[in-house]
Design a protein around this motif. Structure first.
Motif, PDB file in Angstrom:
ATOM      1  N   VAL A   1     -19.528 -40.974-102.909  1.00  0.00           N
ATOM      2  CA  VAL A   1     -20.009 -40.068-102.509  1.00  0.00           C
ATOM      3  C   VAL A   1     -20.736 -39.342-103.984  1.00  0.00           C
ATOM      4  O   VAL A   1     -19.899 -39.344-104.710  1.00  0.00           O
ATOM      5  N   VAL A   2     -22.359 -39.294-103.738  1.00  0.00           N
ATOM      6  CA  VAL A   2     -23.060 -38.573-104.495  1.00  0.00           C
ATOM      7  C   VAL A   2     -24.138 -37.597-104.225  1.00  0.00           C
ATOM      8  O   VAL A   2     -24.029 -37.832-103.110  1.00  0.00           O
ATOM      9  N   ASP A   3     -23.751 -36.944-104.597  1.00  0.00           N
ATOM     10  CA  ASP A   3     -25.072 -35.730-104.852  1.00  0.00           C
ATOM     11  C   ASP A   3     -26.601 -36.488-104.484  1.00  0.00           C
ATOM     12  O   ASP A   3     -26.748 -36.157-105.467  1.00  0.00           O
ATOM     13  N   ILE A   4     -27.339 -35.998-103.457  1.00  0.00           N
ATOM     14  CA  ILE A   4     -28.981 -36.746-103.996  1.00  0.00           C
ATOM     15  C   ILE A   4     -29.329 -35.821-104.627  1.00  0.00           C
ATOM     16  O   ILE A   4     -30.798 -35.753-105.581  1.00  0.00           O
ATOM     17  N   PHE A   5     -29.247 -34.607-104.261  1.00  0.00           N
ATOM     18  CA  PHE A   5     -30.114 -33.354-104.707  1.00  0.00           C
ATOM     19  C   PHE A   5     -29.541 -33.524-106.577  1.00  0.00           C
ATOM     20  O   PHE A   5     -30.252 -33.048-106.994  1.00  0.00           O
ATOM     21  N   ASP A   6     -28.649 -34.012-106.697  1.00  0.00           N
ATOM     22  CA  ASP A   6     -27.924 -34.242-108.125  1.00  0.00           C
ATOM     23  C   ASP A   6     -27.537 -35.406-108.524  1.00  0.00           C
ATOM     24  O   ASP A   6     -26.048 -35.459-108.497  1.00  0.00           O
ATOM     25  N   PHE A   7     -27.838 -36.093-108.295  1.00  0.00           N
ATOM     26  CA  PHE A   7     -27.445 -37.928-108.642  1.00  0.00           C
ATOM     27  C   PHE A   7     -27.778 -38.245-109.708  1.00  0.00           C
ATOM     28  O   PHE A   7     -26.075 -38.548-110.004  1.00  0.00           O
ATOM     29  N   ASN A   8     -27.727 -38.065-110.991  1.00  0.00           N
ATOM     30  CA  ASN A   8     -26.987 -38.136-111.735  1.00  0.00           C
ATOM     31  C   ASN A   8     -25.731 -37.429-112.319  1.00  0.00           C
ATOM     32  O   ASN A   8     -25.438 -37.869-113.051  1.00  0.00           O
ATOM     33  N   GLY A   9     -25.823 -35.725-112.348  1.00  0.00           N
ATOM     34  CA  GLY A   9     -25.244 -34.735-112.251  1.00  0.00           C
ATOM     35  C   GLY A   9     -24.006 -35.389-111.553  1.00  0.00           C
ATOM     36  O   GLY A   9     -22.852 -34.831-111.907  1.00  0.00           O
ATOM     37  N   SER A  10     -23.797 -36.002-110.443  1.00  0.00           N
ATOM     38  CA  SER A  10     -22.767 -36.037-109.481  1.00  0.00           C
ATOM     39  C   SER A  10     -22.270 -37.387-109.772  1.00  0.00           C
ATOM     40  O   SER A  10     -21.226 -37.877-108.796  1.00  0.00           O
TER      41      SER A  10
ATOM     42  N   LYS B   1     -39.576 -34.262 -95.802  1.00  0.00           N
ATOM     43  CA  LYS B   1     -39.106 -34.955 -95.022  1.00  0.00           C
ATOM     44  C   LYS B   1     -40.089 -35.941 -95.361  1.00  0.00           C
ATOM     45  O   LYS B   1     -40.743 -37.082 -94.723  1.00  0.00           O
ATOM     46  N   ASN B   2     -41.514 -35.407 -96.037  1.00  0.00           N
ATOM     47  CA  ASN B   2     -42.060 -36.402 -96.079  1.00  0.00           C
ATOM     48  C   ASN B   2     -41.692 -38.033 -97.758  1.00  0.00           C
ATOM     49  O   ASN B   2     -42.385 -38.758 -97.786  1.00  0.00           O
ATOM     50  N   VAL B   3     -39.960 -37.686 -97.502  1.00  0.00           N
ATOM     51  CA  VAL B   3     -39.186 -39.115 -99.356  1.00  0.00           C
ATOM     52  C   VAL B   3     -39.409 -39.985 -98.089  1.00  0.00           C
ATOM     53  O   VAL B   3     -38.714 -40.255 -96.707  1.00  0.00           O
ATOM     54  N   ASN B   4     -39.792 -41.084 -98.426  1.00  0.00           N
ATOM     55  CA  ASN B   4     -39.490 -42.670 -97.688  1.00  0.00           C
ATOM     56  C   ASN B   4     -38.269 -42.779 -98.069  1.00  0.00           C
ATOM     57  O   ASN B   4     -38.375 -43.024 -99.480  1.00  0.00           O
ATOM     58  N   ARG B   5     -37.283 -43.034 -97.119  1.00  0.00           N
ATOM     59  CA  ARG B   5     -35.880 -43.708 -97.234  1.00  0.00           C
ATOM     60  C   ARG B   5     -35.409 -44.771 -97.737  1.00  0.00           C
ATOM     61  O   ARG B   5     -34.335 -44.866 -98.869  1.00  0.00           O
ATOM     62  N   ASN B   6     -36.777 -45.793 -97.304  1.00  0.00           N
ATOM     63  CA  ASN B   6     -36.293 -47.472 -97.576  1.00  0.00           C
ATOM     64  C   ASN B   6     -36.325 -46.901-100.151  1.00  0.00           C
ATOM     65  O   ASN B   6     -35.627 -48.005 -99.981  1.00  0.00           O
ATOM     66  N   ARG B   7     -37.205 -46.253 -99.827  1.00  0.00           N
ATOM     67  CA  ARG B   7     -37.612 -46.489-101.090  1.00  0.00           C
ATOM     68  C   ARG B   7     -36.848 -45.179-101.439  1.00  0.00           C
ATOM     69  O   ARG B   7     -36.229 -46.512-103.189  1.00  0.00           O
ATOM     70  N   LEU B   8     -36.018 -44.751-100.876  1.00  0.00           N
ATOM     71  CA  LEU B   8     -34.765 -44.094-102.024  1.00  0.00           C
ATOM     72  C   LEU B   8     -34.165 -44.625-101.839  1.00  0.00           C
ATOM     73  O   LEU B   8     -33.072 -45.219-102.998  1.00  0.00           O
ATOM     74  N   VAL B   9     -33.458 -45.772-101.258  1.00  0.00           N
ATOM     75  CA  VAL B   9     -32.260 -46.911-101.031  1.00  0.00           C
ATOM     76  C   VAL B   9     -32.311 -47.604-102.337  1.00  0.00           C
ATOM     77  O   VAL B   9     -32.038 -47.248-103.239  1.00  0.00           O
TER      78      VAL B   9
ATOM     79  N   GLN C   1     -33.436 -27.493 -96.481  1.00  0.00           N
ATOM     80  CA  GLN C   1     -34.519 -28.620 -96.954  1.00  0.00           C
ATOM     81  C   GLN C   1     -35.025 -28.035 -98.581  1.00  0.00           C
ATOM     82  O   GLN C   1     -35.637 -26.548 -98.331  1.00  0.00           O
ATOM     83  N   LEU C   2     -35.751 -28.466 -99.918  1.00  0.00           N
ATOM     84  CA  LEU C   2     -35.912 -28.321-100.387  1.00  0.00           C
ATOM     85  C   LEU C   2     -37.707 -28.039-100.790  1.00  0.00           C
ATOM     86  O   LEU C   2     -38.388 -28.650 -99.913  1.00  0.00           O
ATOM     87  N   LYS C   3     -37.837 -26.605-101.493  1.00  0.00           N
ATOM     88  CA  LYS C   3     -39.920 -26.385-100.736  1.00  0.00           C
ATOM     89  C   LYS C   3     -39.889 -26.274-102.669  1.00  0.00           C
ATOM     90  O   LYS C   3     -39.788 -25.605-103.104  1.00  0.00           O
TER      91      LYS C   3
ATOM     92  N   ILE D   1     -34.465 -37.873-118.815  1.00  0.00           N
ATOM     93  CA  ILE D   1     -35.598 -37.914-117.909  1.00  0.00           C
ATOM     94  C   ILE D   1     -35.294 -39.707-117.608  1.00  0.00           C
ATOM     95  O   ILE D   1     -35.248 -40.641-117.804  1.00  0.00           O
ATOM     96  N   ARG D   2     -35.546 -39.413-115.439  1.00  0.00           N
ATOM     97  CA  ARG D   2     -35.696 -40.497-115.218  1.00  0.00           C
ATOM     98  C   ARG D   2     -37.093 -41.011-114.337  1.00  0.00           C
ATOM     99  O   ARG D   2     -38.436 -40.386-114.787  1.00  0.00           O
ATOM    100  N   PRO D   3     -37.526 -42.359-113.806  1.00  0.00           N
ATOM    101  CA  PRO D   3     -38.807 -42.647-113.192  1.00  0.00           C
ATOM    102  C   PRO D   3     -38.444 -41.660-111.747  1.00  0.00           C
ATOM    103  O   PRO D   3     -37.500 -41.533-111.051  1.00  0.00           O
ATOM    104  N   SER D   4     -39.814 -41.080-111.232  1.00  0.00           N
ATOM    105  CA  SER D   4     -39.196 -40.679-110.373  1.00  0.00           C
ATOM    106  C   SER D   4     -38.741 -40.572-108.848  1.00  0.00           C
ATOM    107  O   SER D   4     -39.162 -41.828-108.641  1.00  0.00           O
ATOM    108  N   LEU D   5     -37.655 -40.163-108.265  1.00  0.00           N
ATOM    109  CA  LEU D   5     -37.657 -39.864-107.125  1.00  0.00           C
ATOM    110  C   LEU D   5     -38.083 -39.613-105.830  1.00  0.00           C
ATOM    111  O   LEU D   5     -38.041 -40.567-104.988  1.00  0.00           O
ATOM    112  N   ILE D   6     -39.196 -38.983-106.247  1.00  0.00           N
ATOM    113  CA  ILE D   6     -40.172 -38.418-105.192  1.00  0.00           C
ATOM    114  C   ILE D   6     -41.577 -39.059-105.389  1.00  0.00           C
ATOM    115  O   ILE D   6     -41.495 -37.871-106.529  1.00  0.00           O
TER     116      ILE D   6
END
Length: 370
Positions: free
Chosen positions: A79-88, A114-122, A246-248, A365-370
């Motif tokens: 289990v990883v934390d999507i908000f803190d993928f690298n740190g978790s 809400k506008n995050v594309n779930r398939n792209r995130l996976v 939800q993050l603003k 540094i990483r390619p953008s998550l969003i």
């Protein structure tokens, strides 16, 4: 440690129960031993009074637990934390678990816009995992808080475990125990309630949950990732860093030679580049302060613990010296990630950026998550 005829384990954190020493881990008063579900005094205080505890397992204990998984034939759920993928991220997991298949679960997906594309995130998670040396059999997005994705997770677990045990692993604060409680409540096993809290190290030993006559699900202790900034603030301030809504995103249009502080925990210097937006994905409760680069040192020295907080005054006095990370951010979509704090997205024509964080905290540094 106790005179009980049979070993009893806390239903909340998995530690062995003892009724002799109130100052020692696992203590439960004698009257508590008469209850059907027994929890230790530490879990009782976390649940009812939200009191922090400093009890954690040592590194050797974590290695022992992970190595023991490698000796089994089971499905490993990381289990990883999507908000803190690298740190978790649980480093080196594939080296510990042998040939066991690994199912990667991204928790707290409800925190993302809400506008995050779930398939792209996976796909992003799958590629990021491969870059870190892990090839999961599947990637599942869930929200333990809202129950989103739980049905699909159960289906994936049943598909890949093939009647074997399941071991759930992860670092502290990724929501492992919350996720397991959601699974239990959703499927009728409500008598077991694993202790959950915002404090690191809540689960102290492996908790076994029978799945059927031949297999069980095991909740393992959260492993402490010391490069997360979470460990440098007071327990009362953790809720400011860990988002629960939800993050603003906060966007700042910057010219070079400007600085942004995230409370007193991180400093971002835009050293050189064209005018462009810096988009912050951090807890909604954290304040960001803008200043000129030439005034940043003075602002930090005078206002750490007050205007620049967290940390508060008491913790500010013990803050480690700031380390400096220098990045030449390429043009396009890139994230600067601060372990445990969030990330800053840059979508411009490139920039020279310096990030300062307390010594020991990781920045990448990483390619953008969003």
């Amino acid at each position: 440690m106790n005179n009980m005829e049979h070993e009893i384990y806390c239903a909340g954190c998995g530690v062995e129960i003892q009724a002799e020493d109130p100052k020692h881990v696992g203590y439960a008063p004698p009257q508590a031993l008469e209850k059907e579900t027994i929890i230790c005094q530490r879990c009782f205080r976390i649940r009812h009074y939200n009191e922090a505890s400093t009890v954690t397992l040592g590194d050797d204990d974590f290695v022992r637990i992970l190595n023991s998984i490698g000796d089994t034939k089971s499905l490993v759920v990381q289990v990883v934390d999507i908000f803190d993928f690298n740190g978790s991220w649980l480093r080196g997991l594939h080296r510990f678990v042998g040939n066991n298949p690994i199912l990667l679960v991204g928790n707290k997906v409800d925190l993302l816009p809400k506008n995050v594309n779930r398939n792209r995130l996976v796909n992003w998670m799958r590629k990021s995992a491969a870059d870190l040396g892990l090839k999961p059999v599947d990637v599942i997005l869930v929200s333990a808080h809202k129950g989103e994705g739980v049905d699909r997770l159960v289906a994936a677990m049943n598909e890949h475990r093939r009647g074997r045990d399941i071991h759930v692993v992860g670092v502290t604060n990724v929501g492992k125990s919350s996720l397991i409680n959601r699974l239990l409540k959703q499927f009728g096993e409500s008598e077991l309630d694993i202790t959950t809290s915002q404090f690191p190290g809540t689960t102290l030993d492996v908790i076994e949950i029978p799945l059927d006559e031949r297999s069980s699900l095991y909740d393992t202790p959260g492993i402490v990732n010391r490069d997360q900034i979470l460990h440098l603030v007071a327990p009362s301030e953790l809720k400011l860093l860990l988002p629960d809504k939800q993050l603003k995103p906060k966007t700042y249009q910057l010219n070079d030679k400007q600085t942004l502080f995230i409370g007193g925990l991180a400093r971002i210097d835009f050293v050189k580049g064209e005018h462009q937006p810096f988009v912050f994905y951090i807890s909604n409760q954290l304040n960001i302060h803008r200043t000129k680069l030439e005034k940043a040192d003075e602002l930090y020295e005078k206002h750490l613990g007050t205007l620049l907080s967290p940390p508060g005054k008491e913790m500010a006095e013990n803050m480690p010296k700031l380390d400096r990370f220098t990045f030449k951010v390429p043009a396009g979509n890139q994230d600067i990630v601060i372990s445990g704090l969030g990330w800053i997205a840059l979508h411009g024509s490139g920039a020279n950026v310096e990030v300062r964080v307390p010594k020991g905290v990781a920045v990448s540094i990483r390619p953008s998550l969003i």
